[in-house]
Scaffold this motif. Structure first.
Motif, short mmCIF file in Angstrom:
data_model
loop_
_atom_site.label_atom_id
_atom_site.label_comp_id
_atom_site.label_asym_id
_atom_site.label_seq_id
_atom_site.Cartn_x
_atom_site.Cartn_y
_atom_site.Cartn_z
N GLN A 133 -42.39 -12.99 -11.56
CA GLN A 133 -41.10 -12.58 -11.99
C GLN A 133 -39.91 -12.30 -10.98
N TYR A 134 -40.36 -12.39 -9.65
CA TYR A 134 -39.51 -12.37 -8.37
C TYR A 134 -38.92 -13.58 -8.16
N PHE A 135 -37.43 -13.34 -7.69
CA PHE A 135 -36.63 -14.75 -7.38
C PHE A 135 -35.66 -14.34 -6.29
N ALA A 136 -35.22 -15.35 -5.49
CA ALA A 136 -34.20 -15.13 -4.54
C ALA A 136 -33.07 -16.22 -5.18
N GLN A 137 -31.94 -15.85 -4.72
CA GLN A 137 -30.54 -16.29 -5.25
C GLN A 137 -29.56 -16.44 -4.09
N ALA A 138 -29.02 -17.61 -4.04
CA ALA A 138 -27.82 -17.77 -3.18
C ALA A 138 -26.58 -18.40 -3.74
N GLU A 139 -25.39 -17.89 -3.60
CA GLU A 139 -24.23 -17.98 -4.28
C GLU A 139 -23.24 -18.62 -3.16
N LEU A 140 -22.52 -19.55 -3.71
CA LEU A 140 -21.22 -20.01 -3.02
C LEU A 140 -20.02 -19.86 -4.12
N MET A 141 -18.93 -18.79 -3.67
CA MET A 141 -17.89 -18.69 -4.90
C MET A 141 -16.70 -18.83 -4.21
N TYR A 142 -15.66 -19.39 -4.62
CA TYR A 142 -14.43 -19.54 -4.68
C TYR A 142 -13.76 -18.09 -4.96
N GLU A 143 -13.16 -17.09 -4.18
CA GLU A 143 -12.87 -15.77 -4.67
C GLU A 143 -11.30 -15.33 -4.40
N ASN A 144 -10.98 -14.71 -5.28
CA ASN A 144 -9.69 -14.06 -5.13
C ASN A 144 -9.60 -12.55 -4.88
N VAL A 145 -9.53 -12.09 -3.69
CA VAL A 145 -10.06 -10.76 -3.15
C VAL A 145 -8.59 -10.03 -2.85
N PRO A 175 -6.36 -2.85 -0.57
CA PRO A 175 -5.19 -2.27 -0.57
C PRO A 175 -4.86 -1.84 1.03
N ILE A 176 -3.61 -1.84 1.19
CA ILE A 176 -3.26 -1.21 2.77
C ILE A 176 -2.32 -0.02 2.70
N GLY A 177 -2.08 0.60 1.39
CA GLY A 177 -1.45 1.77 1.31
C GLY A 177 -0.29 1.65 0.80
N ASN A 178 0.05 2.58 0.04
CA ASN A 178 1.47 2.82 -0.65
C ASN A 178 1.76 1.77 -1.81
N ASP A 179 0.52 1.52 -2.57
CA ASP A 179 0.56 0.73 -3.76
C ASP A 179 0.81 -0.86 -3.28
N GLU A 180 0.49 -1.25 -1.81
CA GLU A 180 0.61 -2.37 -1.40
C GLU A 180 -0.74 -3.07 -1.22
N LYS A 181 -0.88 -4.23 -1.81
CA LYS A 181 -2.16 -5.18 -1.45
C LYS A 181 -1.86 -6.50 -0.73
N VAL A 182 -3.17 -6.73 -0.12
CA VAL A 182 -3.09 -8.01 0.51
C VAL A 182 -4.04 -8.81 -0.08
N THR A 183 -3.67 -10.17 -0.53
CA THR A 183 -4.65 -11.15 -1.30
C THR A 183 -5.33 -12.17 -0.30
N TYR A 184 -6.53 -12.13 -0.32
CA TYR A 184 -7.41 -13.36 0.17
C TYR A 184 -7.88 -14.25 -0.59
N ARG A 185 -7.73 -15.50 -0.43
CA ARG A 185 -8.33 -16.61 -1.29
C ARG A 185 -9.23 -17.52 -0.30
N GLY A 186 -10.63 -17.67 -0.88
CA GLY A 186 -11.28 -18.70 -0.05
C GLY A 186 -12.75 -18.51 -0.52
N MET A 187 -13.54 -19.36 0.23
CA MET A 187 -15.02 -19.31 -0.03
C MET A 187 -15.78 -18.15 0.61
N ASN A 188 -16.79 -17.60 -0.12
CA ASN A 188 -17.53 -16.58 0.26
C ASN A 188 -18.81 -16.76 -0.26
N ALA A 189 -19.92 -16.46 0.33
CA ALA A 189 -21.38 -16.57 -0.01
C ALA A 189 -22.06 -15.16 -0.16
N TYR A 190 -23.10 -15.39 -1.23
CA TYR A 190 -24.06 -14.21 -1.35
C TYR A 190 -25.50 -14.80 -1.26
#
Length: 182
Positions: free
Chosen positions: A109-121, A124-139
Motif C-alpha cells: 500500500q506504500y507509494f512514491a509520487q512526483a508532481e510538476l505543477m504550473y502555479e499561481n502563488v 503577502p508583503i504587508g499592508n494588504d499588498e501581495k506579490v504574485t509569482y507564476r511558474g513551474m514548481n515540483a513536489y
C-alpha cells in the motif's frame, strides 16, 4: 496553458476509447481521488496556516505506475508579528495550480509520487499588498493507501522543491484524502 488542458483532455478521451474497445472494466486502469492539504509554518515574525483541495485523475500504465493530471487550490492565512510577538496584520491569499503527477507503488500500500505543477502563488508583503509569482514548481512525496474496498483512504507527505525560488514557510505539507478504483 490552454494547449496543456486540451492535450490532457485528448489523451483522456483516447485512453477511454481504447480501453472500451479492449473490453476492460472502467475501474481497472483509471482511478480518481482528491487530497486535502494542511500546513503550518512559523517564525519570529510570521505565522502561516494553509488549507487546500487537490483533485487528481490517474491512469495505470502498468499495475505499479500511474500518471495523470492534478489541480490544486490552497488558502493561506498569514499573521505578521512584531518583535514582542503581537499580531499587527492578517492577510489571506489563495494559490492555484494545475499539472501532472507520476505515482509508483513501492511496496503493497506504500507509494512514491512526483508532481510538476504550473502555479499561481501569492506572497503577502504587508499592508494588504501581495506579490504574485507564476511558474513551474515540483513536489516529491511518499504516502500510504489503505487499499481494500472503495473508496480508500490515503495519507501523504510531500516536499515542495521550491523551483520558483520564493520564500515559503511550509515546504513540507501533509495531505490526506481518498481514491476510487486505485
Amino acid at each position: 496553458m490552454k494547449r496543456f488542458s486540451i492535450l490532457i483532455a485528448i489523451v483522456c478521451c483516447l485512453s477511454l476509447t481504447l480501453q472500451a474497445q479492449r473490453g476492460e472494466p472502467q475501474g481497472q486502469r483509471w482511478w480518481l481521488g482528491a487530497h486535502t492539504a494542511l500546513g503550518f509554518g512559523a517564525s519570529t515574525t510570521l505565522i502561516n496556516y494553509t488549507l487546500g483541495l487537490a483533485p487528481m485523475y490517474g491512469y495505470r500504465i502498468i499495475p505499479q505506475i500511474s500518471v495523470g493530471p492534478r489541480a490544486s487550490i490552497l488558502y493561506n492565512h498569514y499573521r505578521f508579528r512584531d518583535f514582542f510577538g503581537n499580531v499587527f496584520e492578517k492577510v489571506n491569499v489563495v494559490d492555484t495550480g494545475i499539472g501532472a503527477f507520476v505515482r509508483g507503488q513501492v511496496y503493497r500500500q506504500y507509494f512514491a509520487q512526483a508532481e510538476l505543477m504550473y502555479e499561481n502563488v501569492q506572497v503577502p508583503i504587508g499592508n494588504d499588498e501581495k506579490v504574485t509569482y507564476r511558474g513551474m514548481n515540483a513536489y516529491i512525496g511518499i504516502g500510504m493507501n489503505s487499499g481494500g474496498s472503495n473508496p480508500t483512504f490515503e495519507l501523504m507527505l510531500a516536499y515542495d522543491l521550491n523551483l520558483q525560488a520564493i520564500y515559503r514557510n511550509n515546504l513540507i505539507n501533509g495531505r490526506f484524502g481518498f481514491t476510487l478504483f486505485y
